[in-house]
Scaffold this active site. Sequence first.
Site: not given
Length: 221
Positions: A21, A44, A133
């Site tokens: 992130r 990701e 998740k």
Amino acid sequence: MSAIADLSAAMAHCPLVAILRGVRPEEVEAVGEQLVEAGFSMIEVPLNSPDPYESIGRLARRFGPQVLIGAGTVLTRRQVAHVHEAGGRLIVSPNVDTDVIAASVEAGMVSLPGFFTASEAFAALDAGATGLKLFPAEGVGPSYIKALRAVLPIDTPLLAVGGVAVDNISDWFAAGADGAGLGSALYRPGRSAGDVGAIARAFVAASREARGLVVETTPQA
């Protein structure tokens, strides 16, 4: 290869998802290289990062298809399409949105929606989610996963995201988690690629030990 096969292969190699992130395109390949060298096979880029599709594209071109590259914080069908166009194969969401799950399935991509209750978990699976998740996992702790495992299908890939650290990852695996997503404990804006690599290696070693696998050590001179 199917989405289930993609996820199974990645999880068998290393059941940890690196959540980058805030990563910038100009640094993402150096960070990715450190992660892959440490043993990670799932990365990701959350879509609230700077120019996320460019970062996903760079990672996919550099490390695909051996690494499962994709996006986090995916909230719409259009975003799923953009990730697919960028070369991503992994869609991670913070919530259970059956439209996003369906779009991921239609594109042949791995779908990992975030859930918090048993009802949300079953809704996600009914919509075709590849795995689940638990998010935010720190809100409930490992014992919650143990309780969920009593009712979820036994073959459901289940990852804990939020609050997983090197010193507690064994608790999550012992409770029944198959893997974990690692955010700020692994990467945060401003952290060097080298530092990310060192932390990544510590997480990989801890996860292997937690799963009863042999941890490689450097021979003494």
